[in-house]
Design a protein around this motif. Structure first.
Motif, PDB file in Angstrom:
ATOM      1  N   GLY A 168     -77.024  41.701 112.931  1.00  0.00           N
ATOM      2  CA  GLY A 168     -75.617  41.618 113.341  1.00  0.00           C
ATOM      3  C   GLY A 168     -75.455  41.339 114.816  1.00  0.00           C
ATOM      4  N   ARG A 169     -76.508  40.852 115.428  1.00  0.00           N
ATOM      5  CA  ARG A 169     -76.426  40.603 116.877  1.00  0.00           C
ATOM      6  C   ARG A 169     -76.208  39.108 117.124  1.00  0.00           C
ATOM      7  NH1 ARG A 169     -80.815  42.469 121.458  1.00  0.00           N
ATOM      8  NH2 ARG A 169     -79.216  43.124 122.954  1.00  0.00           N
ATOM      9  N   TRP A 170     -75.066  38.770 117.758  1.00  0.00           N
ATOM     10  CA  TRP A 170     -74.747  37.355 118.019  1.00  0.00           C
ATOM     11  C   TRP A 170     -75.475  36.863 119.268  1.00  0.00           C
ATOM     12  CZ3 TRP A 170     -71.568  34.308 121.469  1.00  0.00           C
ATOM     13  CH2 TRP A 170     -71.328  32.999 120.984  1.00  0.00           C
ATOM     14  N   ALA A 171     -75.453  37.696 120.313  1.00  0.00           N
ATOM     15  CA  ALA A 171     -76.131  37.299 121.552  1.00  0.00           C
ATOM     16  C   ALA A 171     -76.649  38.546 122.251  1.00  0.00           C
ATOM     17  CB  ALA A 171     -75.168  36.560 122.459  1.00  0.00           C
ATOM     18  N   ASP A 172     -77.632  38.351 123.127  1.00  0.00           N
ATOM     19  CA  ASP A 172     -78.155  39.461 123.932  1.00  0.00           C
ATOM     20  C   ASP A 172     -77.415  39.449 125.270  1.00  0.00           C
ATOM     21  OD1 ASP A 172     -79.527  41.133 125.600  1.00  0.00           O
ATOM     22  OD2 ASP A 172     -81.532  40.411 125.037  1.00  0.00           O
ATOM     23  N   SER A 173     -76.418  40.298 125.368  1.00  0.00           N
ATOM     24  CA  SER A 173     -75.527  40.236 126.537  1.00  0.00           C
ATOM     25  C   SER A 173     -76.243  40.598 127.834  1.00  0.00           C
ATOM     26  CB  SER A 173     -74.298  41.121 126.338  1.00  0.00           C
ATOM     27  OG  SER A 173     -74.726  42.455 126.209  1.00  0.00           O
TER      28      SER A 173
END
Ligand SMILES: Cc1cc2nc3c(=O)[nH]c(=O)nc-3n(C[C@H](O)[C@H](O)[C@H](O)COP(=O)(O)O)c2cc1C
Length: 447
Positions: free
Chosen positions: A179-184
């Motif tokens: 569920g991770r879209w990007a590594d902020s």
């Protein structure tokens, strides 16, 4: 990246007609092409068939012409035109002009990077400082002195590049399982502030297939060379002789060395505006027809180029210079095109034909069958005058196909031009190294 043994070509694409101001009314040209994206796409695809590395779209923000007779010379909007072309082509690079004076870095960074992503890594930005008061007037401003415009240009290019690098290359995770879209943690502000422009960032865009767009610049002068030496991968010169081109190319390569770069990272392109016909007479006649409305207006300027004490007149258009005129003619040192004009005048052509040799055009004009253009390009390239050419076609409708069908095969047979694209990104096709974000070798100013 290596020193190339084959020339690289770029195609000038402007208003949808061609580079002669009367191209809009040439036979076979739809005079409504100024607003036709179908025409632009057709020309782009013809250039791609010729394995051109890039299309180059100039932009002037305050064009002022005699619109009673001449068309506008730029496209409706370079970025939008290239967005349309991007969807209909696969390999050709897409270089648009963007002003560092009349844009904010965040806008430039976003638009060019978005187009780079859309086109799968084929975009270049021709960064110009803009010196035209008419352009400034369109923004309710006046033109600032050159040092200020160039300082702003340095700041703008650096901020744009920093914004392009504001996502680490693996920041966009897109992992549906976790569920991770990007590594902020890998998407960070840049916090750059110069004297004239600033941006916090980050840009809301991941890397493109070539990382980020390639920087181009056009024109010259010491200020321009400094910009190009630091940031550019491609430079379009305004050069009229092999010696002049070699000198400018060397100055550019020196500027790159001073910036800590390998000079082979910057490709220098000489302009060429071919006049092609099956014979020299046919090639001249094509230009005579295109210059029909403007030839008389150009006679006074030709007189000045030849430093004639008594000006030539339009009545003499269809006659050559007299022996007395030739005896008193000399090349005007204020215009680098004058030596060529004098050479053509001495060959005994009529004034109309002298003009049809393109002696007042913005780049050298080889005249004759396709082999004359190929010979010109070979001579310049082998003399180390350039890494390739910026080809500007008189009338796009038939001229691009003629160049691709007639000049390109000669260059290929002579081993001077590639048979196919080296890769799919503009960087690969220019043979320039990867870059992501700011070039660490170039110092950030005004941080
Ligand atoms: C081939 C070529 C194309 C150029 N295209 C543009 C252009 O599209 N827009 C522009 O404003 N200037 C263009 N220029 C002009 C230069 O970028 C630059 O403005 C000029 O050399 C002088 O700039 P300065 O007075 O700011 O030093 C072009 C120059 C050359 C040689």
């Amino acid at each position: 990246m290596t020193t190339r043994t084959q020339m690289i070509l770029g195609m000038h694409l402007g208003n949808g007609y061609g580079s002669q101001t009367s191209a809009w009314r040439a036979p076979g040209v739809d005079p409504a092409n100024y607003t036709s994206f179908d025409a632009q796409v057709r020309y782009a695809r013809a250039a791609e068939r010729g394995k051109f590395a890039f299309l180059f779209l100039p932009d002037f923000l305050g064009e002022h012409r005699d619109l009673d007779r001449e068309s506008l010379m730029i496209t409706l909007d370079p970025m939008l035109t290239l967005a349309a072309i991007a969807r209909e082509t696969t390999h050709i690079g897409l270089v648009a002009t963007g002003s560092t004076t009349f844009n904010e870095p965040f806008n430039l960074a976003r638009q060019f990077k978005a187009l780079d992503i859309m086109s799968h890594g084929r975009v270049g930005w021709n960064a110009v400082t803009t010196s035209d008061p008419a352009a400034a007037a369109n923004y309710g401003r006046t033109i600032a002195p050159r040092p200020e415009r160039y300082q702003r240009a340095h700041e703008t290019i650096q901020i744009v590049q920093a914004l392009w690098g504001s996502w680490e290359q693996d920041a966009w995770v897109k992992d549906t399982a976790s569920g991770r879209w990007a590594d902020s943690t890998k998407i960070r502000p840049i916090n750059l502030r110069g004297e004239y422009v600033a941006s916090r960032g980050p840009l809301p865009l991941p890397p493109s297939e070539q990382g980020q767009p390639v920087i181009f610049s056009a024109g010259g002068g010491a200020n321009g060379a400094e910009i190009a030496g630091r940031y550019a991968s491609g430079v379009i010169g305004a050069v009229f002789t092999i010696d002049d081109a070699r000198e400018q190319r060397e100055a550019l390569r020196d500027a790159a060395r001073r910036a800590g770069r390998n000079p082979d990272e910057v490709k220098f392109f000489a302009g060429v505006m071919p006049a092609i016909g099956s014979t020299k007479r046919e090639a001249l006649d094509r230009r005579v027809a295109l210059g029909e409305l403007t030839a008389a207006d150009r006679v006074p300027y030709l007189s000045a180029m030849l430093s004639l004490p008594a000006a030539l007149t339009a009545e003499q258009l269809d006659r050559p210079l007299t022996a007395a005129q030739l005896a008193s003619a000399s090349a005007n040192p204020l215009d680098p095109r004058s030596a060529r004009a004098l050479e053509v005048a001495r060959e005994g052509w009529s004034i109309r034909d002298i003009l049809a040799h393109g002696v007042i055009d913005y780049h050298p004009t080889p005249v004759g069958p396709a082999s004359a253009t190929a010979d010109h390009m070979q001579e310049w390239f082998e003399a180390g005058a350039c890494d390739g050419f910026w080809v500007s076609i008189d009338v796009n409708e038939d001229g691009i196909d003629t160049f691709v069908d007639e000049v390109i095969p000669i260059l290929q047979r002579r081993g001077l031009y590639h048979a196919d694209y080296e890769g799919s990104t503009l960087r690969e096709n220019l043979g320039v190294p990867a870059q992501y974000g700011l070039d660490p070798r170039v110092t950030v100013t005004g941080e």
